[in-house]
Design a protein around this motif. Structure first.
Motif, PDB file in Angstrom:
ATOM      1  N   UNK A  31     -11.527 -21.955 -22.245  1.00 20.51           N
ATOM      2  CA  UNK A  31     -11.196 -21.364 -23.546  1.00 20.51           C
ATOM      3  C   UNK A  31      -9.740 -20.931 -23.594  1.00 20.51           C
ATOM      4  N   UNK A  32      -9.206 -20.483 -22.481  1.00 22.93           N
ATOM      5  CA  UNK A  32      -7.818 -20.039 -22.421  1.00 22.93           C
ATOM      6  C   UNK A  32      -6.850 -21.217 -22.526  1.00 22.93           C
ATOM      7  N   UNK A  33      -7.333 -22.405 -22.165  1.00 24.82           N
ATOM      8  CA  UNK A  33      -6.533 -23.626 -22.292  1.00 24.82           C
ATOM      9  C   UNK A  33      -5.223 -23.548 -21.498  1.00 24.82           C
ATOM     10  N   UNK A  34      -5.277 -22.875 -20.360  1.00 26.10           N
ATOM     11  CA  UNK A  34      -4.131 -22.817 -19.463  1.00 26.10           C
ATOM     12  C   UNK A  34      -4.630 -22.604 -18.035  1.00 26.10           C
ATOM     13  N   UNK A  35      -3.767 -22.847 -17.069  1.00 27.20           N
ATOM     14  CA  UNK A  35      -4.145 -22.729 -15.668  1.00 27.20           C
ATOM     15  C   UNK A  35      -4.493 -21.278 -15.333  1.00 27.20           C
ATOM     16  N   UNK A  36      -5.627 -21.044 -14.660  1.00 26.66           N
ATOM     17  CA  UNK A  36      -5.965 -19.671 -14.244  1.00 26.66           C
ATOM     18  C   UNK A  36      -4.856 -19.064 -13.393  1.00 26.66           C
ATOM     19  N   UNK A  37      -4.647 -17.778 -13.532  1.00 21.45           N
ATOM     20  CA  UNK A  37      -3.547 -17.100 -12.841  1.00 21.45           C
ATOM     21  C   UNK A  37      -3.615 -17.253 -11.323  1.00 21.45           C
ATOM     22  N   UNK A  38      -4.840 -17.278 -10.764  1.00 20.22           N
ATOM     23  CA  UNK A  38      -4.972 -17.365  -9.304  1.00 20.22           C
ATOM     24  C   UNK A  38      -4.474 -18.708  -8.766  1.00 20.22           C
ATOM     25  N   UNK A  39      -4.285 -19.689  -9.674  1.00 18.63           N
ATOM     26  CA  UNK A  39      -3.833 -21.010  -9.242  1.00 18.63           C
ATOM     27  C   UNK A  39      -2.350 -21.249  -9.510  1.00 18.63           C
TER      28      UNK A  39
END
Length: 236
Positions: free
Chosen positions: A187-195
């Motif tokens: 849903x965020x349509x972006x890379x998760x912060x942890x990655x």
């Protein structure tokens, strides 16, 4: 046109992995044949050899063709017994060892289990360490340690991330973690912060929508998670 049906035996005085791998590689070059594959590991005494001869002969009678036999047996007496069966034997050691002996001007040791002694090498311990890492960092667990990974597999649930990590670890000693994209991630349509800090290690796995739907149905039948619409959305 019906495929020709034939039997192939892979024989070894150890696990049989070498005989099966080499034999299979050769047989992939021949189309139109349906192979019944029989792996016979730890063929290490005459009683087993004689029993196997009977089995090979039954296969020849049933198929109407003599079976193919790929062997990495080192005991010549056992191999001689097998050669009495109604089959065509391909002896990998005889094919290659004699030629190498001539080139090196040295007789080989012809000792059973020499290859498995290599398991004490550094490569063995590297594979075990990589396997432990893959298990400890499956499904996004311990992301703070992702910097230690050689690669990180990402993708939606059930695209084969875990078995791929385990395969890479066992076969090649590659240190691999995996991270499953959740509904929130998509849903965020972006890379998760942890990655974000390990972008250069990321490799994505995807899958045919119909295949993903089938796999999820086996796991959670008739659920939203397994629905074709959900699978299409996540893969997209």
């Amino acid at each position: 046109m019906n495929k020709q049906k034939r039997t192939v035996f892979y024989l070894s005085d150890r696990t049989g992995i070498t005989a099966e791998t080499l034999g299979h590689s050769l047989l992939t070059q021949f189309d139109g044949i349906e192979w019944k594959k029989i792996n016979v590991p730890f063929l290490d005494n005459m009683a087993k050899a004689r029993t196997l001869v009977e089995r090979i002969n039954r296969a020849a009678e049933s198929d109407g063709h003599r079976p193919l036999v790929f062997s990495t047996l080192l005991r010549e007496d056992i191999l001689e017994v097998i050669q009495q069966a109604n089959c065509r034997v391909y002896d990998f050691f005889e094919t290659f060892i004699s030629s190498i002996e001539q080139e090196l001007q040295q007789l080989s040791a012809r000792m059973v289990g020499r290859a498995h002694g290599l398991q004490q090498s550094l490569s063995y311990f590297k594979r075990i360490s990589a396997l432990n890492y893959a298990l400890a960092h499956d499904d996004g667990v311990n992301p703070k340690n992702f910097t230690e990974a050689d690669i990180i597999l990402v993708g939606v649930s059930r695209t084969g991330k875990t078995p791929t990590c385990l395969y890479l670890a066992l076969q090649y000693g590659i240190v691999a973690a995996n991270y499953p994209f959740t509904q929130e991630d998509m849903s965020a349509n972006q890379l998760p912060k942890v990655l974000e800090s390990v972008r250069n290690k990321l490799f994505g796995l995807t899958l045919n929508v119909a295949q993903l739907h089938f796999i999820r149905q086996e796991r959670r039948p008739q659920s939203q998670y397994a629905s074709l619409a959900q699978c299409q959305l996540e893969i997209k």
